[in-house]
Design a protein around this motif. Sequence first.
Motif, PDB file in Angstrom:
ATOM      1  N   GLY A   1     -16.628  27.626 -49.887  1.00 29.25           N
ATOM      2  CA  GLY A   1     -17.594  28.650 -50.088  1.00 29.25           C
ATOM      3  C   GLY A   1     -19.229  27.954 -50.255  1.00 29.25           C
ATOM      4  N   ALA A   2     -19.193  26.750 -51.124  1.00 28.47           N
ATOM      5  CA  ALA A   2     -20.303  26.004 -51.584  1.00 28.47           C
ATOM      6  C   ALA A   2     -20.855  25.385 -50.218  1.00 28.47           C
ATOM      7  N   ARG A   3     -19.972  24.939 -49.559  1.00 30.27           N
ATOM      8  CA  ARG A   3     -20.616  24.096 -48.283  1.00 30.27           C
ATOM      9  C   ARG A   3     -20.866  25.289 -47.311  1.00 30.27           C
ATOM     10  N   ARG A   4     -20.261  26.199 -47.036  1.00 29.84           N
ATOM     11  CA  ARG A   4     -20.482  27.139 -46.016  1.00 29.84           C
ATOM     12  C   ARG A   4     -21.634  28.115 -46.211  1.00 29.84           C
ATOM     13  N   TRP A   5     -21.860  28.633 -47.256  1.00 28.47           N
ATOM     14  CA  TRP A   5     -22.685  29.735 -47.795  1.00 28.47           C
ATOM     15  C   TRP A   5     -23.896  28.866 -48.363  1.00 28.47           C
ATOM     16  N   ASN A   6     -23.945  28.031 -49.037  1.00 30.76           N
ATOM     17  CA  ASN A   6     -24.959  27.402 -49.960  1.00 30.76           C
ATOM     18  C   ASN A   6     -25.275  26.099 -49.364  1.00 30.76           C
ATOM     19  N   ASP A   7     -24.723  25.633 -48.329  1.00 34.05           N
ATOM     20  CA  ASP A   7     -24.997  24.206 -47.658  1.00 34.05           C
ATOM     21  C   ASP A   7     -25.066  23.273 -48.824  1.00 34.05           C
ATOM     22  N   ALA A   8     -24.460  23.369 -49.977  1.00 37.74           N
ATOM     23  CA  ALA A   8     -24.216  22.396 -50.962  1.00 37.74           C
ATOM     24  C   ALA A   8     -24.176  20.904 -50.432  1.00 37.74           C
ATOM     25  N   ASN A   9     -24.812  20.066 -51.072  1.00 33.76           N
ATOM     26  CA  ASN A   9     -24.770  18.551 -50.479  1.00 33.76           C
ATOM     27  C   ASN A   9     -24.588  17.796 -51.845  1.00 33.76           C
ATOM     28  N   VAL A  10     -24.198  18.217 -53.073  1.00 30.62           N
ATOM     29  CA  VAL A  10     -23.578  17.753 -54.329  1.00 30.62           C
ATOM     30  C   VAL A  10     -22.462  18.703 -54.594  1.00 30.62           C
ATOM     31  N   LEU A  11     -21.299  17.876 -54.874  1.00 30.22           N
ATOM     32  CA  LEU A  11     -20.193  18.465 -55.468  1.00 30.22           C
ATOM     33  C   LEU A  11     -20.194  18.018 -57.030  1.00 30.22           C
ATOM     34  N   ALA A  12     -20.029  19.015 -57.999  1.00 31.77           N
ATOM     35  CA  ALA A  12     -20.041  18.859 -59.227  1.00 31.77           C
ATOM     36  C   ALA A  12     -18.468  18.949 -59.695  1.00 31.77           C
ATOM     37  N   VAL A  13     -17.948  18.148 -60.450  1.00 30.23           N
ATOM     38  CA  VAL A  13     -16.462  18.522 -60.666  1.00 30.23           C
ATOM     39  C   VAL A  13     -16.446  18.161 -62.453  1.00 30.23           C
ATOM     40  N   SER A  14     -15.419  18.770 -62.981  1.00 31.92           N
ATOM     41  CA  SER A  14     -14.881  18.679 -64.479  1.00 31.92           C
ATOM     42  C   SER A  14     -14.006  17.612 -64.656  1.00 31.92           C
ATOM     43  N   LEU A  15     -14.165  16.571 -65.492  1.00 31.82           N
ATOM     44  CA  LEU A  15     -13.216  15.620 -65.697  1.00 31.82           C
ATOM     45  C   LEU A  15     -12.152  16.214 -66.644  1.00 31.82           C
TER      46      LEU A  15
END
Length: 155
Positions: A94-108
Amino acid sequence: MRISVASDSLDGVAALIGTELERRGHTVSRYGAVADPDDVQWARVSARAAQDVATGDADMAVVACWTGTGASIAANKVPGVRAALCTDPGTAAGARRWNDANVLAVSLRTLSAPMLGEILDAWFATAPSGDSDDLANIAHLRTLDHLPADSPPMH
């Protein structure tokens, strides 16, 4: 694809992120603890990876910290960056599709190696939407990059 990776620690999947991206054929630049174990300032290293995206030195970035929240906040302070904290494949798509997100943030703290793989699968398999409403929202975000810090809230 050129991808910058940043983490403030070597906890959890931190070391796996760059390795997994390279296994998938990407060129990886590393910042923070994944490059130097003593470099643990999440705000600085996450912003540095995001700056690579904003300047075109990287196509995307993956930033990580204990919860992923601080890394995403720091990355989103860089104009032109749309960082999304993703905890599952559906959110990543969804972040890629609707927000064109270019940075993925993840929890360690919460991310397992298998879930990291599934999130990366969804992230890279999903293209940004061409829908006019989605494009208008992304265009509006670009205008927000240029607001002075003391601007009144937009209604």
